[in-house]
Design a protein around this motif. Structure first.
Motif, PDB file in Angstrom:
ATOM      1  N   ILE A  71       1.587   3.236   5.704  1.00 32.74           N
ATOM      2  CA  ILE A  71       2.011   2.525   4.753  1.00 32.74           C
ATOM      3  C   ILE A  71       1.321   0.966   4.946  1.00 32.74           C
ATOM      4  CG2 ILE A  71       4.073   1.178   3.573  1.00 32.74           C
ATOM      5  CD1 ILE A  71       5.913   3.501   4.208  1.00 32.74           C
ATOM      6  N   THR A  74      -2.412   1.015   3.530  1.00 33.65           N
ATOM      7  CA  THR A  74      -2.293   1.382   2.315  1.00 33.65           C
ATOM      8  C   THR A  74      -3.154  -0.213   1.551  1.00 33.65           C
ATOM      9  OG1 THR A  74      -0.363   2.646   2.220  1.00 33.65           O
ATOM     10  CG2 THR A  74      -1.281   1.548   0.140  1.00 33.65           C
ATOM     11  N   LYS A  79      -0.654  -1.460  -3.082  1.00 34.39           N
ATOM     12  CA  LYS A  79       0.265  -2.012  -2.790  1.00 34.39           C
ATOM     13  C   LYS A  79       0.953  -2.817  -3.947  1.00 34.39           C
ATOM     14  CE  LYS A  79       0.098  -2.356   2.105  1.00 34.39           C
ATOM     15  NZ  LYS A  79      -0.021  -3.202   3.363  1.00 34.39           N
ATOM     16  N   LEU A  82       3.011  -0.779  -6.279  1.00 41.04           N
ATOM     17  CA  LEU A  82       4.070  -0.052  -5.670  1.00 41.04           C
ATOM     18  C   LEU A  82       5.271  -1.044  -5.227  1.00 41.04           C
ATOM     19  CD1 LEU A  82       2.486   2.716  -3.471  1.00 41.04           C
ATOM     20  CD2 LEU A  82       3.423   2.786  -5.736  1.00 41.04           C
ATOM     21  N   LYS A  83       6.575  -0.726  -5.113  1.00 38.77           N
ATOM     22  CA  LYS A  83       7.542  -1.413  -4.655  1.00 38.77           C
ATOM     23  C   LYS A  83       8.082  -0.570  -3.371  1.00 38.77           C
ATOM     24  CE  LYS A  83      11.995  -3.589  -5.418  1.00 38.77           C
ATOM     25  NZ  LYS A  83      13.033  -3.696  -6.437  1.00 38.77           N
ATOM     26  N   ILE A  84       7.917  -1.062  -2.333  1.00 33.70           N
ATOM     27  CA  ILE A  84       8.098  -0.332  -1.016  1.00 33.70           C
ATOM     28  C   ILE A  84       9.419  -0.949  -0.200  1.00 33.70           C
ATOM     29  CG2 ILE A  84       7.130   0.477   1.044  1.00 33.70           C
ATOM     30  CD1 ILE A  84       4.302  -0.141  -0.246  1.00 33.70           C
ATOM     31  N   ILE A 106       9.608   4.544  -1.830  1.00 35.43           N
ATOM     32  CA  ILE A 106       8.550   4.114  -2.477  1.00 35.43           C
ATOM     33  C   ILE A 106       8.718   4.115  -4.065  1.00 35.43           C
ATOM     34  CG2 ILE A 106       6.075   4.321  -2.927  1.00 35.43           C
ATOM     35  CD1 ILE A 106       5.779   4.965  -0.128  1.00 35.43           C
TER      36      ILE A 106
END
Length: 112
Positions: A71, A74, A79, A82-84, A106
């Motif tokens: 991650i 990435t 990123k 995405l919401k991680i 994710i």
């Protein structure tokens, strides 16, 4: 796992037992390719189901740490899509590098 939340399992097929296993270590040097493929699958799934999320948890701390390293690597362009979140001390938190997490969530970074 819950409505709209999916668990991702990375498995190997055991030719002897004819079953899928999550505790094998193949160590054949293809981890970067595997993780790149997994990220492509994430992005495809989340584009088809934009309000869903995917949970990733290793079957042992070293595997979870490997997922965290992936991650971290990435790219920024991915990123931003995405919401991680990372699960830490019984709470979901915004993912930050150099923190230890028990699992990851994710999802698409949707702006409503």
């Amino acid at each position: 796992m819950a409505p709209g939340i999916y668990n991702l399992a990375l498995l190997d097929f055991d030719l002897v037992t004819q079953d899928y296993v999550d505790d094998s270590i193949t160590d054949n040097g293809d981890m970067p390719e595997v993780l790149a493929t997994v990220m492509a699958v994430f992005l495809d799934h989340l584009s088809q189901f934009p309000r869903s999320g995917i949970i990733i948890t290793g079957n042992r701390p070293s595997r979870t740490r490997l997922y965290q390293i992936a991650i971290n690597k990435t790219g920024d362009d991915v990123k931003r899509q995405l919401k991680i979140l990372g699960y830490q001390r019984s709470k979901w938190r915004i993912f930050e590098p150099n923190q230890s997490y028990e699992s990851f969530l994710i999802a698409r970074n949707l702006v409503d």
